[in-house]
Design a protein around this motif. Structure first.
Motif, PDB file in Angstrom:
ATOM      1  N   LEU A  91     -29.541  14.637  31.558  1.00 42.96           N
ATOM      2  CA  LEU A  91     -28.369  15.088  30.818  1.00 42.96           C
ATOM      3  C   LEU A  91     -28.748  15.147  29.342  1.00 42.96           C
ATOM      4  O   LEU A  91     -29.144  14.140  28.751  1.00 42.96           O
ATOM      5  CB  LEU A  91     -27.189  14.139  31.001  1.00 42.96           C
ATOM      6  N   TYR A  92     -28.639  16.359  28.761  1.00 43.72           N
ATOM      7  CA  TYR A  92     -28.983  16.540  27.353  1.00 43.72           C
ATOM      8  C   TYR A  92     -27.749  16.953  26.576  1.00 43.72           C
ATOM      9  O   TYR A  92     -27.076  17.928  26.910  1.00 43.72           O
ATOM     10  CB  TYR A  92     -30.072  17.604  27.201  1.00 43.72           C
ATOM     11  N   ASP A  93     -27.431  16.196  25.530  1.00 41.26           N
ATOM     12  CA  ASP A  93     -26.333  16.504  24.618  1.00 41.26           C
ATOM     13  C   ASP A  93     -26.945  17.008  23.319  1.00 41.26           C
ATOM     14  O   ASP A  93     -27.593  16.248  22.584  1.00 41.26           O
ATOM     15  CB  ASP A  93     -25.493  15.247  24.364  1.00 41.26           C
ATOM     16  N   ALA A  94     -26.752  18.309  23.032  1.00 42.30           N
ATOM     17  CA  ALA A  94     -27.398  18.916  21.876  1.00 42.30           C
ATOM     18  C   ALA A  94     -26.858  18.351  20.565  1.00 42.30           C
ATOM     19  O   ALA A  94     -27.628  18.141  19.614  1.00 42.30           O
ATOM     20  CB  ALA A  94     -27.217  20.430  21.911  1.00 42.30           C
ATOM     21  N   ASP A  95     -25.551  18.108  20.480  1.00 46.56           N
ATOM     22  CA  ASP A  95     -24.970  17.590  19.237  1.00 46.56           C
ATOM     23  C   ASP A  95     -25.522  16.222  18.887  1.00 46.56           C
ATOM     24  O   ASP A  95     -25.782  15.916  17.715  1.00 46.56           O
ATOM     25  CB  ASP A  95     -23.445  17.525  19.357  1.00 46.56           C
ATOM     26  N   LEU A  96     -25.695  15.377  19.894  1.00 45.74           N
ATOM     27  CA  LEU A  96     -26.238  14.033  19.667  1.00 45.74           C
ATOM     28  C   LEU A  96     -27.752  14.012  19.669  1.00 45.74           C
ATOM     29  O   LEU A  96     -28.353  13.004  19.271  1.00 45.74           O
ATOM     30  CB  LEU A  96     -25.713  13.078  20.745  1.00 45.74           C
ATOM     31  N   ASN A  97     -28.364  15.116  20.140  1.00 43.11           N
ATOM     32  CA  ASN A  97     -29.812  15.180  20.354  1.00 43.11           C
ATOM     33  C   ASN A  97     -30.263  13.965  21.166  1.00 43.11           C
ATOM     34  O   ASN A  97     -31.190  13.248  20.807  1.00 43.11           O
ATOM     35  CB  ASN A  97     -30.578  15.241  19.026  1.00 43.11           C
ATOM     36  N   GLN A  98     -29.560  13.773  22.286  1.00 39.23           N
ATOM     37  CA  GLN A  98     -29.798  12.607  23.133  1.00 39.23           C
ATOM     38  C   GLN A  98     -29.949  13.033  24.588  1.00 39.23           C
ATOM     39  O   GLN A  98     -29.216  13.889  25.085  1.00 39.23           O
ATOM     40  CB  GLN A  98     -28.628  11.643  22.998  1.00 39.23           C
ATOM     41  N   VAL A  99     -30.904  12.421  25.276  1.00 39.45           N
ATOM     42  CA  VAL A  99     -31.174  12.696  26.682  1.00 39.45           C
ATOM     43  C   VAL A  99     -30.948  11.428  27.490  1.00 39.45           C
ATOM     44  O   VAL A  99     -31.426  10.349  27.110  1.00 39.45           O
ATOM     45  CB  VAL A  99     -32.623  13.184  26.892  1.00 39.45           C
ATOM     46  N   THR A 100     -30.226  11.547  28.581  1.00 32.47           N
ATOM     47  CA  THR A 100     -30.072  10.452  29.532  1.00 32.47           C
ATOM     48  C   THR A 100     -30.781  10.846  30.825  1.00 32.47           C
ATOM     49  O   THR A 100     -30.550  11.931  31.358  1.00 32.47           O
ATOM     50  CB  THR A 100     -28.589  10.171  29.832  1.00 32.47           C
ATOM     51  N   ALA A 101     -31.665   9.980  31.299  1.00 33.59           N
ATOM     52  CA  ALA A 101     -32.441  10.246  32.510  1.00 33.59           C
ATOM     53  C   ALA A 101     -32.121   9.187  33.558  1.00 33.59           C
ATOM     54  O   ALA A 101     -32.184   7.989  33.274  1.00 33.59           O
ATOM     55  CB  ALA A 101     -33.931  10.251  32.201  1.00 33.59           C
ATOM     56  N   ARG A 102     -31.775   9.649  34.761  1.00 35.66           N
ATOM     57  CA  ARG A 102     -31.454   8.735  35.855  1.00 35.66           C
ATOM     58  C   ARG A 102     -32.240   9.121  37.106  1.00 35.66           C
ATOM     59  O   ARG A 102     -32.538  10.306  37.310  1.00 35.66           O
ATOM     60  CB  ARG A 102     -29.957   8.769  36.170  1.00 35.66           C
ATOM     61  N   ARG A 103     -32.539   8.147  37.907  1.00 33.19           N
ATOM     62  CA  ARG A 103     -33.215   8.418  39.169  1.00 33.19           C
ATOM     63  C   ARG A 103     -32.262   9.186  40.073  1.00 33.19           C
ATOM     64  O   ARG A 103     -31.206   8.689  40.452  1.00 33.19           O
ATOM     65  CB  ARG A 103     -33.653   7.102  39.824  1.00 33.19           C
TER      66      ARG A 103
END
Length: 210
Positions: A91-103
């Motif tokens: 999951l990538y949020d462009a505004d936050l420039n943050q990626v969440t990675a889950r199995r």
């Protein structure tokens, strides 16, 4: 007697031709190996005391390749990308420039995405959902999917089909929030480039692994 038999035969033929939502879901999972569509998602939060319910509308595109690979690109009002590559759910949020990675295997089973894109067949879905045909509404055939696990936030999903074509997802969570995702320009069993489901972490993005 013949006058009675003809209308009866026609009625039976019409009933046989009219699939319910569960049959439509089974055919969709069985026959739709790849697909792409545009979508509009309306998320409505329950009203607070003294306030009306609030809604938020998003638009974007959706692609999948069964089993276990899909991509949602949210474009308006905010850019977000959700990609399942078969191993990891990104999951990538462009505004936050943050990626969440889950199995992927541990989080995907009891999700709406499993219903429409990830599960290889109906029996796989039945392991995670109780599936029931629901009455026709708005010219669509509906099926209700209730997660067997009560640990997540998902309460129920209703999937609407027009024939064997996916049309609507209605998602209800444990907080009373309702999300309605409508699909448009659906194309099934079309070539999807393999790189569609590859995800590269944008430069400088924070990565949270869960």
């Amino acid at each position: 007697m013949k006058k009675l038999l003809v209308p009866l035969a026609l009625a039976l033929a019409a009933a046989a031709a009219h699939a319910d939502g569960l049959q439509a879901l089974e055919q969709f999972v069985k026959n739709a190996r790849t697909g792409r569509a545009d979508f509009t998602q309306v998320v409505t939060s329950p009203p607070r005391e003294g306030q009306a319910a609030r809604s938020k509308t998003s638009t974007g595109s959706f692609e999948f390749a069964r089993p276990s690979r899909f991509r949602f690109d949210y474009r308006k009002p905010f850019q977000q990308t959700l990609v399942a590559d078969g191993t990891t759910l990104w999951l990538y949020d462009a505004d936050l420039n943050q990626v969440t990675a889950r199995r992927q295997q541990s989080v995907l089973g009891s999700t709406p995405a499993a219903l429409i894109a990830a599960a290889p067949d109906l029996e796989a879905l039945r392991k995670d959902f109780e599936l029931k045909a629901a009455p026709d509404r708005d010219g669509l055939q509906w099926v209700t999917a209730t997660p067997r696990s009560r640990e997540g936030q998902l309460t129920s999903v209703r999937v609407g089909f027009r024939g064997e074509a996916l049309s609507v997802l209605e998602i209800l969570d444990s907080f009373g929030q309702k999300s309605v995702m409508s699909f448009d320009k659906l194309q099934l069993n079309v070539p999807i480039p393999a790189g569609t489901f590859n995800f590269t972490v944008p430069k400088g993005a924070d990565v949270l692994r869960q």
